[in-house]
Design a protein around this motif. Structure first.
Motif, PDB file in Angstrom:
ATOM      1  N   ASP A  96       0.841  -1.012   0.473  1.00 13.77           N
ATOM      2  CA  ASP A  96      -0.341   0.336   0.218  1.00 13.77           C
ATOM      3  C   ASP A  96       0.571   1.078  -0.189  1.00 13.77           C
ATOM      4  OD1 ASP A  96      -1.448   2.187   1.025  1.00 13.77           O
ATOM      5  OD2 ASP A  96      -2.395   0.714   2.449  1.00 13.77           O
ATOM      6  N   PRO A  97       0.893   2.143  -1.106  1.00 12.10           N
ATOM      7  CA  PRO A  97       1.602   3.385  -1.298  1.00 12.10           C
ATOM      8  C   PRO A  97       1.586   4.490   0.246  1.00 12.10           C
ATOM      9  CG  PRO A  97       0.447   2.574  -3.547  1.00 12.10           C
ATOM     10  CD  PRO A  97      -0.219   1.879  -2.213  1.00 12.10           C
ATOM     11  N   GLN A  98       0.361   4.106   0.816  1.00  6.68           N
ATOM     12  CA  GLN A  98       0.013   5.278   1.831  1.00  6.68           C
ATOM     13  C   GLN A  98       0.702   4.618   3.214  1.00  6.68           C
ATOM     14  OE1 GLN A  98      -1.004   8.542   1.472  1.00  6.68           O
ATOM     15  NE2 GLN A  98      -1.581   7.533  -0.395  1.00  6.68           N
ATOM     16  N   GLU A  99       0.712   3.375   3.016  1.00  5.90           N
ATOM     17  CA  GLU A  99       2.199   2.735   4.601  1.00  5.90           C
ATOM     18  C   GLU A  99       3.351   3.151   4.088  1.00  5.90           C
ATOM     19  OE1 GLU A  99       1.160   0.727   6.810  1.00  5.90           O
ATOM     20  OE2 GLU A  99      -0.882   0.326   6.713  1.00  5.90           O
ATOM     21  N   VAL A 100       3.996   3.212   2.564  1.00  7.33           N
ATOM     22  CA  VAL A 100       5.228   3.706   2.734  1.00  7.33           C
ATOM     23  C   VAL A 100       4.960   5.067   2.824  1.00  7.33           C
ATOM     24  CG1 VAL A 100       7.297   3.806   0.245  1.00  7.33           C
ATOM     25  CG2 VAL A 100       5.423   2.287   0.946  1.00  7.33           C
ATOM     26  N   ARG A 101       3.629   5.808   2.981  1.00 10.88           N
ATOM     27  CA  ARG A 101       4.609   7.364   2.977  1.00 10.88           C
ATOM     28  C   ARG A 101       3.961   7.199   5.119  1.00 10.88           C
ATOM     29  NH1 ARG A 101       2.410  11.715   0.281  1.00 10.88           N
ATOM     30  NH2 ARG A 101       1.386  10.708  -1.205  1.00 10.88           N
ATOM     31  N   ARG A 102       3.369   6.468   5.244  1.00  8.60           N
ATOM     32  CA  ARG A 102       3.480   6.456   6.931  1.00  8.60           C
ATOM     33  C   ARG A 102       4.529   6.125   7.745  1.00  8.60           C
ATOM     34  NH1 ARG A 102      -2.518   5.474   5.965  1.00  8.60           N
ATOM     35  NH2 ARG A 102      -1.569   3.175   5.402  1.00  8.60           N
ATOM     36  N   ALA A 103       5.616   5.124   7.046  1.00  5.61           N
ATOM     37  CA  ALA A 103       6.242   4.838   7.041  1.00  5.61           C
ATOM     38  C   ALA A 103       8.072   5.410   7.154  1.00  5.61           C
ATOM     39  CB  ALA A 103       6.635   3.503   6.437  1.00  5.61           C
ATOM     40  N   ILE A 104       7.913   7.279   6.103  1.00  4.74           N
ATOM     41  CA  ILE A 104       8.779   7.930   6.232  1.00  4.74           C
ATOM     42  C   ILE A 104       8.885   8.938   7.250  1.00  4.74           C
ATOM     43  CG2 ILE A 104       9.546  10.384   4.931  1.00  4.74           C
ATOM     44  CD1 ILE A 104       8.026   8.842   2.604  1.00  4.74           C
ATOM     45  N   ARG A 105      10.615   8.450   7.653  1.00  5.47           N
ATOM     46  CA  ARG A 105      10.533   9.553   9.258  1.00  5.47           C
ATOM     47  C   ARG A 105      11.798  10.980   8.582  1.00  5.47           C
ATOM     48  NH1 ARG A 105      13.053   3.800  12.070  1.00  5.47           N
ATOM     49  NH2 ARG A 105      10.846   3.080  12.306  1.00  5.47           N
ATOM     50  N   PRO A 106      11.786  11.501   9.456  1.00  2.00           N
ATOM     51  CA  PRO A 106      13.222  12.369   8.994  1.00  2.00           C
ATOM     52  C   PRO A 106      14.861  12.004   8.345  1.00  2.00           C
ATOM     53  CG  PRO A 106      12.174  12.994  11.053  1.00  2.00           C
ATOM     54  CD  PRO A 106      11.181  11.858  11.205  1.00  2.00           C
ATOM     55  N   ASN A 107      14.967  10.904   8.366  1.00  4.17           N
ATOM     56  CA  ASN A 107      16.609  10.398   8.960  1.00  4.17           C
ATOM     57  C   ASN A 107      15.914   8.902   7.301  1.00  4.17           C
ATOM     58  OD1 ASN A 107      15.126   8.289  10.561  1.00  4.17           O
ATOM     59  ND2 ASN A 107      17.130   8.242  11.103  1.00  4.17           N
ATOM     60  N   THR A 108      14.644   8.807   6.998  1.00  2.34           N
ATOM     61  CA  THR A 108      14.363   7.606   5.663  1.00  2.34           C
ATOM     62  C   THR A 108      15.117   8.868   4.604  1.00  2.34           C
ATOM     63  OG1 THR A 108      12.387   7.303   6.426  1.00  2.34           O
ATOM     64  CG2 THR A 108      12.987   7.206   4.286  1.00  2.34           C
ATOM     65  N   LYS A 109      16.245   7.764   4.010  1.00  2.00           N
ATOM     66  CA  LYS A 109      17.181   7.847   3.532  1.00  2.00           C
ATOM     67  C   LYS A 109      17.272   7.206   1.383  1.00  2.00           C
ATOM     68  CE  LYS A 109      21.732   8.533   1.732  1.00  2.00           C
ATOM     69  NZ  LYS A 109      22.570   8.263   2.387  1.00  2.00           N
ATOM     70  N   LEU A 110      16.181   5.784   1.802  1.00  4.34           N
ATOM     71  CA  LEU A 110      16.235   4.800   0.504  1.00  4.34           C
ATOM     72  C   LEU A 110      14.662   4.085   0.903  1.00  4.34           C
ATOM     73  CD1 LEU A 110      16.830   3.783  -1.947  1.00  4.34           C
ATOM     74  CD2 LEU A 110      18.293   2.286  -0.638  1.00  4.34           C
ATOM     75  N   ILE A 111      14.153   4.028  -0.473  1.00  7.71           N
ATOM     76  CA  ILE A 111      12.785   3.316  -0.476  1.00  7.71           C
ATOM     77  C   ILE A 111      13.005   2.375  -1.485  1.00  7.71           C
ATOM     78  CG2 ILE A 111      10.496   2.913  -0.791  1.00  7.71           C
ATOM     79  CD1 ILE A 111      10.523   6.109   0.012  1.00  7.71           C
ATOM     80  N   SER A 112      12.897   0.780  -0.543  1.00  7.27           N
ATOM     81  CA  SER A 112      13.318  -0.006  -2.256  1.00  7.27           C
ATOM     82  C   SER A 112      12.078  -1.224  -1.866  1.00  7.27           C
ATOM     83  CB  SER A 112      14.263  -0.784  -1.562  1.00  7.27           C
ATOM     84  OG  SER A 112      14.961  -2.326  -2.741  1.00  7.27           O
ATOM     85  N   ILE A 113      11.133  -0.991  -2.852  1.00 10.48           N
ATOM     86  CA  ILE A 113      10.464  -1.913  -3.503  1.00 10.48           C
ATOM     87  C   ILE A 113      10.106  -2.228  -4.736  1.00 10.48           C
ATOM     88  CG2 ILE A 113       8.071  -1.757  -3.395  1.00 10.48           C
ATOM     89  CD1 ILE A 113       8.749  -1.236  -0.560  1.00 10.48           C
ATOM     90  N   MET A 114       9.686  -3.562  -4.422  1.00  5.69           N
ATOM     91  CA  MET A 114       9.614  -4.407  -6.307  1.00  5.69           C
ATOM     92  C   MET A 114       9.004  -3.872  -7.266  1.00  5.69           C
ATOM     93  SD  MET A 114       8.615  -8.585  -5.216  1.00  5.69           S
ATOM     94  CE  MET A 114      10.285  -8.821  -5.519  1.00  5.69           C
ATOM     95  N   MET A 115       9.128  -4.421  -8.399  1.00  5.32           N
ATOM     96  CA  MET A 115       7.920  -3.938  -9.621  1.00  5.32           C
ATOM     97  C   MET A 115       6.946  -5.091  -9.234  1.00  5.32           C
ATOM     98  SD  MET A 115       9.006  -2.408 -12.930  1.00  5.32           S
ATOM     99  CE  MET A 115      10.186  -1.632 -12.030  1.00  5.32           C
ATOM    100  N   ALA A 116       7.818  -6.045  -9.788  1.00  3.63           N
ATOM    101  CA  ALA A 116       7.253  -7.089 -10.046  1.00  3.63           C
ATOM    102  C   ALA A 116       6.887  -8.537  -8.875  1.00  3.63           C
ATOM    103  CB  ALA A 116       6.964  -7.752 -11.246  1.00  3.63           C
ATOM    104  N   ASN A 117       6.168  -9.206  -7.736  1.00  5.92           N
ATOM    105  CA  ASN A 117       6.681 -10.372  -7.435  1.00  5.92           C
ATOM    106  C   ASN A 117       7.142 -11.279  -8.004  1.00  5.92           C
ATOM    107  OD1 ASN A 117       6.232 -13.003  -5.213  1.00  5.92           O
ATOM    108  ND2 ASN A 117       7.234 -11.447  -4.750  1.00  5.92           N
ATOM    109  N   ASN A 118       8.411 -12.128  -7.464  1.00  5.58           N
ATOM    110  CA  ASN A 118       8.891 -13.843  -7.856  1.00  5.58           C
ATOM    111  C   ASN A 118       8.205 -15.063  -8.144  1.00  5.58           C
ATOM    112  OD1 ASN A 118      10.101 -12.500  -5.598  1.00  5.58           O
ATOM    113  ND2 ASN A 118      10.967 -14.695  -5.973  1.00  5.58           N
ATOM    114  N   GLU A 119       7.667 -14.789  -7.577  1.00  6.96           N
ATOM    115  CA  GLU A 119       6.867 -15.335  -7.293  1.00  6.96           C
ATOM    116  C   GLU A 119       5.098 -15.839  -7.751  1.00  6.96           C
ATOM    117  OE1 GLU A 119       6.437 -17.746  -3.103  1.00  6.96           O
ATOM    118  OE2 GLU A 119       8.956 -16.832  -2.368  1.00  6.96           O
TER     119      GLU A 119
END
Length: 386
Positions: free
Chosen positions: A125-148
């Protein structure tokens, strides 16, 4: 015995045209691309041509392509090359182990890591990504398509969130390259990983896209190869093969190849569900890459079915992995909330450009028989959900 291969998400065979492109660079054109003599100049020209071909697949500058040994190195380079003490990383619980284990190692070294949950369909959920951001967040790494499961992740929206927050964004596109159009400009990603052997290039080849201006610490130290981002003499034949495979992949996105593969996948999926009781498709309600289906076969062990199908000539893979000699449920399916028995009863069928209608017919002849036989032999409660 007839053999049919349906494990393309694990690896793909070289296409004949890829092998032919590589052949001269094993013997006649063997030069080191760093040498200034004729053989070296030939090698350098071949490397740069391949770089242009891969850049065209991603809509980026050739100078932003770094050749690597594959997806694992590319993922590791992205994470370890950016993260430093005090930084925070956001990733997901369904990433490939090349990202998950790298993230765990970063955490062991004192960096902060957030592993996001996914929906029951296996999507972040992109909003979960947004909510997880902190002042020291440097990198977000999310795959494009799941391998399984093949589930496509909302990377465009995540890229926009990262860009607005001025945070680096990396996506593992190993299972998307050649199956989905990729435009790093519209994705707004800073780093993107590809593995050659998932798209009919040789094993041991890959790339990391590094957006211009991204300061990335190298993993290897030595020569000034790849603009000082990846030391080591280039794998000339492999890079040439990767470049050719990228050209083929570009064409496949517009010539009907992907639609043909999807039709084969859908026929296989529908045939299994129609002929085999107590089956269903994992991530069936969301967009998936065209070649992949992950199907559960309740009341049997997936590993046993993989072996039974292999003995009949069909190569596929289970939705579980072997760890320390014991079969453990897939971390992806577990993150989606599947009970352990159903996760262990799931198989992945992944097609390539080389699969045919006859292959699907063959698979639909033997899969129902194999599943029925195993259910007859197994104890009634061996793979139930109770």
């Amino acid at each position: 015995m007839k053999r049919v291969y349906m494990d393309a998400n694990a690896t793909t065979p070289l296409l004949p045209e890829v092998l032919e492109a590589m052949r001269p660079y094993f013997i006649e054109r063997f030069g080191n691309a760093s040498s200034i003599h004729q053989q070296g100049q030939q090698a350098r020209a071949a490397v740069e041509h391949a770089r242009e071909s891969v850049a065209a697949l991603l809509n980026c500058r050739p100078a932003e392509i770094v050749f690597t040994s594959g997806g694992t190195e590319s993922d590791n380079m992205a994470l370890f090359g950016l993260m430093q003490q005090g930084d925070h990383l956001i990733t997901s619980s369904i990433e490939h182990h090349a990202v998950l284990h790298a993230a765990e190692k970063l955490r062991e070294r004192g960096m902060e890591v957030t592993f996001l949950p996914v929906s029951s369909e296996g999507v972040v959920d992109p909003q979960e990504v947004r909510r997880a951001i902190r002042p020291n967040t440097k990198l977000i790494s999310i795959m494009m398509a799941n391998n399984e499961t093949g589930a496509i992740q909302p990377v465009s929206e995540i890229g926009r969130i990262a860009s607005e927050a001025d945070i680096y964004f990396h996506t593992d596109a190993v299972q998307a390259a050649g199956k989905l159009p990729i435009d790093v400009q519209s994705l707004r990603c800073d780093l993107l990983s590809i593995s050659g052997h998932k798209m009919h290039a040789p094993q041991g080849t890959g790339i990391l896209y590094v957006r211009r201006g991204t300061q990335l610490e190298p993993l290897f130290f030595g020569g000034a190869h790849e603009r000082q981002r990846r030391a080591g003499t280039e794998n000339l034949p492999g890079i040439v093969g990767l470049g050719k495979a990228a050209e083929v992949a570009c064409a496949a996105l517009t010539d009907g190849t992907i639609e043909r593969i999807k039709a084969l996948r859908d026929r296989l999926e529908q045939g299994i569900l129609a002929e085999v009781e107590d089956t269903g498709v994992n991530s069936r309600k969301v967009a998936r890459v065209a070649n992949t289906t992950n199907i559960y076969f309740d009341n049997l062990e997936g590993e046993a079915l993989v072996i039974a199908l292999d003995l009949k000539g069909l190569s596929t893979s289970g939705g579980s992995a072997c760890a320390s000699g014991a079969t453990e449920p897939s971390h992806v399916l577990s993150a989606m909330g599947l009970p352990p028995a159903r996760a262990r009863a799931s198989l992945r069928f992944s097609l390539s450009k080389l699969n045919t209608e006859d292959d699907i017919t063959f698979a639909l002849e033997i899969i129902p028989q194999a599943a029925a036989r195993l259910r007859e032999l197994a104890p009634v409660n061996a793979g139930t959900l109770g």
